[in-house]
Design a protein around this motif. Structure first.
Motif, PDB file in Angstrom:
ATOM      1  N   GLY A  27       0.836  -1.216   0.000  1.00 16.18           N
ATOM      2  CA  GLY A  27       0.000   0.000   0.000  1.00 16.18           C
ATOM      3  C   GLY A  27       0.859   1.250   0.000  1.00 16.18           C
ATOM      4  N   SER A  28       2.041   1.164  -0.649  1.00 14.05           N
ATOM      5  CA  SER A  28       3.011   2.268  -0.546  1.00 14.05           C
ATOM      6  C   SER A  28       2.468   3.623  -0.991  1.00 14.05           C
ATOM      7  N   SER A  29       1.451   3.607  -1.878  1.00 19.50           N
ATOM      8  CA  SER A  29       0.942   4.916  -2.330  1.00 19.50           C
ATOM      9  C   SER A  29       0.268   5.657  -1.169  1.00 19.50           C
ATOM     10  N   ASN A  30       0.016   4.960  -0.055  1.00 17.58           N
ATOM     11  CA  ASN A  30      -0.633   5.598   1.094  1.00 17.58           C
ATOM     12  C   ASN A  30       0.339   6.095   2.169  1.00 17.58           C
TER      13      ASN A  30
ATOM     14  N   ILE B 276     -13.478  -2.321  -4.098  1.00 14.98           N
ATOM     15  CA  ILE B 276     -12.946  -2.434  -5.462  1.00 14.98           C
ATOM     16  C   ILE B 276     -12.564  -1.040  -5.926  1.00 14.98           C
ATOM     17  N   ASN B 277     -11.579  -0.955  -6.823  1.00 14.96           N
ATOM     18  CA  ASN B 277     -11.236   0.345  -7.405  1.00 14.96           C
ATOM     19  C   ASN B 277     -12.199   0.607  -8.570  1.00 14.96           C
ATOM     20  N   MET B 278     -13.257   1.385  -8.282  1.00 10.67           N
ATOM     21  CA  MET B 278     -14.337   1.602  -9.257  1.00 10.67           C
ATOM     22  C   MET B 278     -13.861   2.359 -10.495  1.00 10.67           C
ATOM     23  N   SER B 279     -12.718   3.050 -10.385  1.00 14.46           N
ATOM     24  CA  SER B 279     -12.273   3.837 -11.543  1.00 14.46           C
ATOM     25  C   SER B 279     -11.875   2.944 -12.714  1.00 14.46           C
ATOM     26  N   ASN B 280     -11.702   1.640 -12.444  1.00 15.13           N
ATOM     27  CA  ASN B 280     -11.343   0.706 -13.533  1.00 15.13           C
ATOM     28  C   ASN B 280     -12.567   0.074 -14.184  1.00 15.13           C
ATOM     29  N   GLN B 281     -13.755   0.471 -13.743  1.00 16.15           N
ATOM     30  CA  GLN B 281     -14.983  -0.218 -14.167  1.00 16.15           C
ATOM     31  C   GLN B 281     -15.067  -0.457 -15.674  1.00 16.15           C
TER      32      GLN B 281
ATOM     33  N   ALA C 238      -7.257   1.156  -0.586  1.00 15.86           N
ATOM     34  CA  ALA C 238      -6.147   1.063  -1.548  1.00 15.86           C
ATOM     35  C   ALA C 238      -4.832   0.643  -0.879  1.00 15.86           C
ATOM     36  N   SER C 239      -4.932   0.077   0.327  1.00 19.57           N
ATOM     37  CA  SER C 239      -3.843  -0.694   0.942  1.00 19.57           C
ATOM     38  C   SER C 239      -4.481  -2.056   1.162  1.00 19.57           C
ATOM     39  N   MET C 240      -3.966  -3.088   0.492  1.00 19.96           N
ATOM     40  CA  MET C 240      -4.624  -4.394   0.602  1.00 19.96           C
ATOM     41  C   MET C 240      -4.743  -4.848   2.055  1.00 19.96           C
ATOM     42  N   VAL C 241      -3.670  -4.651   2.839  1.00 20.42           N
ATOM     43  CA  VAL C 241      -3.706  -5.071   4.247  1.00 20.42           C
ATOM     44  C   VAL C 241      -4.861  -4.421   5.001  1.00 20.42           C
TER      45      VAL C 241
ATOM     46  N   PHE D 113     -12.059  -7.111  -4.217  1.00 21.58           N
ATOM     47  CA  PHE D 113     -11.801  -7.566  -5.588  1.00 21.58           C
ATOM     48  C   PHE D 113     -10.686  -6.748  -6.224  1.00 21.58           C
ATOM     49  N   TYR D 114      -9.696  -7.442  -6.805  1.00 25.38           N
ATOM     50  CA  TYR D 114      -8.855  -6.772  -7.804  1.00 25.38           C
ATOM     51  C   TYR D 114      -8.930  -7.650  -9.039  1.00 25.38           C
ATOM     52  N   PRO D 115      -9.975  -7.406  -9.865  1.00 28.07           N
ATOM     53  CA  PRO D 115     -10.218  -8.290 -11.011  1.00 28.07           C
ATOM     54  C   PRO D 115      -9.275  -7.986 -12.175  1.00 28.07           C
TER      55      PRO D 115
ATOM     56  N   GLY E 233      -2.804  -9.706 -13.974  1.00 28.41           N
ATOM     57  CA  GLY E 233      -3.567  -9.182 -12.837  1.00 28.41           C
ATOM     58  C   GLY E 233      -2.756  -8.075 -12.191  1.00 28.41           C
ATOM     59  N   LYS E 234      -3.219  -7.602 -11.029  1.00 31.13           N
ATOM     60  CA  LYS E 234      -2.492  -6.519 -10.344  1.00 31.13           C
ATOM     61  C   LYS E 234      -1.658  -7.056  -9.175  1.00 31.13           C
ATOM     62  N   LEU E 235      -2.242  -8.002  -8.418  1.00 28.72           N
ATOM     63  CA  LEU E 235      -1.598  -8.415  -7.164  1.00 28.72           C
ATOM     64  C   LEU E 235      -0.731  -9.659  -7.368  1.00 28.72           C
ATOM     65  N   ARG E 236       0.305  -9.784  -6.555  1.00 28.25           N
ATOM     66  CA  ARG E 236       1.290 -10.868  -6.734  1.00 28.25           C
ATOM     67  C   ARG E 236       0.855 -12.131  -6.003  1.00 28.25           C
TER      68      ARG E 236
HETATM   69  P1  FDP Z   1       0.327  -0.418  -3.759  1.00 25.01           P
HETATM   70  O1  FDP Z   1       0.464  -0.552  -5.262  1.00 25.01           O
HETATM   71  O2  FDP Z   1       0.131   1.003  -3.298  1.00 25.01           O
HETATM   72  O3  FDP Z   1       1.406  -1.160  -2.998  1.00 25.01           O
HETATM   73  O4  FDP Z   1       0.112  -4.038  -3.702  1.00 25.01           O
HETATM   74  C1  FDP Z   1      -0.660  -3.355  -4.546  1.00 25.01           C
HETATM   75  C2  FDP Z   1      -1.599  -2.353  -3.919  1.00 25.01           C
HETATM   76  O5  FDP Z   1      -1.049  -1.185  -3.363  1.00 25.01           O
HETATM   77  C3  FDP Z   1      -2.545  -2.941  -2.845  1.00 25.01           C
HETATM   78  O6  FDP Z   1      -2.073  -2.817  -1.535  1.00 25.01           O
HETATM   79  C4  FDP Z   1      -3.819  -2.161  -3.064  1.00 25.01           C
HETATM   80  O7  FDP Z   1      -4.964  -2.906  -2.686  1.00 25.01           O
HETATM   81  C5  FDP Z   1      -3.801  -1.877  -4.535  1.00 25.01           C
HETATM   82  O8  FDP Z   1      -2.458  -2.008  -4.980  1.00 25.01           O
HETATM   83  C6  FDP Z   1      -4.258  -0.480  -4.845  1.00 25.01           C
HETATM   84  O9  FDP Z   1      -4.536  -0.398  -6.183  1.00 25.01           O
HETATM   85  P2  FDP Z   1      -5.072   0.938  -6.904  1.00 25.01           P
HETATM   86  O10 FDP Z   1      -3.876   1.813  -7.070  1.00 25.01           O
HETATM   87  O11 FDP Z   1      -5.637   0.454  -8.191  1.00 25.01           O
HETATM   88  O12 FDP Z   1      -6.118   1.561  -6.032  1.00 25.01           O
END
Ligand code: FDP
Length: 338
Positions: free
Chosen positions: A116-119, A206-211, A243-246, A260-262, A272-275
């Motif tokens: 969730g580094s963007s946070n 869910i991140n609705m902006s990807n709808q 937007a922090s998965m944890v 959901f991260y579809p 996909g997005k997540l590892r």
């Molecule tokens: P981040 O890239 O900030 O590390 O790991 C990926 C993750 O965060 C998840 O923690 C979070 O759920 C998701 O990405 C956020 O995604 P969006 O930028 O699409 O909101």
């Protein structure tokens, strides 16, 4: 009732035959490292830990200073104790070997040091996610291929959320348990044993902006939730997205819900997005052990045979009934196409 510390809980798990001495030490070391990450995170701007590190990770993403600091804290803490054969991090291309001067153990540790580094810079909860595997017999210098084991083989998984409180959630395959850090004493204290996620929920993440980029079955599923009481589901749903998965998973662990991260058109080529190894597998293990469900929208996450250390997948997890409905829509759409 007398508070139960993490170490006391680990000793009890060992006596119950759920973990061995090496795994007991491993979890204790990871928890200690996470306490250091919590201290660094809590210092914020005055600790000089905010902002970009000026480097990129293996995924081509810009690293934050705290990504780099957290990765170093976990590597350093785990190098010398003799509990590990090697470790792998979301921030590093290849597995990290144990220096020759230290004894080697029988476990493989994987981690996302700061999810969730963007946070980070906006003072919103972030976290560490980890997963423990057994090192295959006879392997002394584990390579990426030795980490590529299905999630069902995990010996332990956990996450720490650095929020208003620092909280560790842990499973060894015998339920999911929560520990809260007592900052004055410096110990994690058992705060919830055997967490159960309600099977039904009215809250989704869910991140609705990807709808507009989603596949048709995802459009259908979320469309029905948004239609609320007047739609086919016949009830109103609420939405939350930290937007922090944890943090999103911790909310689900606490009051139910689905995350959901579809797959979407933007990330389809990446899978996909997540590892799988650092996020999907450990979270799926924790969620299933709490009575929830975790799929890629098509199959159970824990059954996947990973093909790469940094492989990505779609993730659907949380309250069983909702994961089932969304997964069913995807399988139905696939069936109709074939
Ligand atoms: P981040 O890239 O900030 O590390 O790991 C990926 C993750 O965060 C998840 O923690 C979070 O759920 C998701 O990405 C956020 O995604 P969006 O930028 O699409 O909101």
């Amino acid at each position: 009732m007398k508070p139960i510390s993490l170490i006391q809980f680990l000793i009890e798990e060992r006596r119950a035959g759920h973990i061995n001495a090496e795994l007991t030490l491993l979890i204790e070391v990871v928890a200690r490292a996470c306490k250091r990450i919590a201290v660094a995170t809590n210092k914020g701007a005055i600790g000089g830990v905010l902002g970009e590190a000026g480097t990129g990770n293996i995924q081509g993403e810009a690293q934050k200073k705290l990504d780099v600091i957290s990765n170093e804290i976990l590597l350093e803490a785990n190098a010398w104790g003799g509990q590990l054969a090697a470790c792998a991090s979301e921030e590093m291309e290849d597995p990290q070997q144990i220096p020759d001067m230290y004894p080697k153990g029988h476990h493989l540790l994987l981690f996302d040091p700061l999810d969730g580094s963007s946070n980070i810079d906006v003072n919103i909860s972030v976290g560490t996610i980890f997963s423990v595997l057994r090192c295959p017999d006879g392997v002394t210098e584990p390579k990426a291929e030795h980490f590529l084991q299905p999630g069902t083989t995990q010996l332990a998984a956990g996450y720490v959320v650095y929020g208003p409180a620092t909280v560790l959630v842990l499973t060894f395959g015998h339920g999911t348990h929560e520990f809260t850090l007592d900052r004055e004493v410096g110990s994690f204290i058992l705060s919830r044993r055997d967490i159960r996620i309600p099977e039904e929920t009215a809250e989704f993440a869910i991140n609705m902006s990807n709808q507009r980029h989603w596949e048709p079955p995802m459009q259908r599923y979320i469309g029905e939730l948004l239609a609320g009481q007047d739609g086919p589901r016949g009830k109103d749903f609420n939405m939350r997205w930290v937007a922090s998965m944890v943090a999103d998973v911790h909310r689900i662990i606490t009051r139910g819900g689905v995350f959901f991260y579809p797959l979407d058109a933007k990330i389809k080529s990446k899978g996909g997005k997540l590892r799988v190894m650092y996020e999907a597998n450990p979270m799926a293990f924790i969620i299933e052990q709490a009575g929830g469900s975790a799929t890629t929208g098509r199959e159970r996450i824990l059954d996947l045979q990973p093909t790469g250390l940094h492989q990505r997948v779609p993730v659907f997890l949380g309250s069983k009934k909702e994961v089932e409905v969304a997964t069913h829509y995807h399988l139905e759409a696939d069936g109709a196409r074939s």
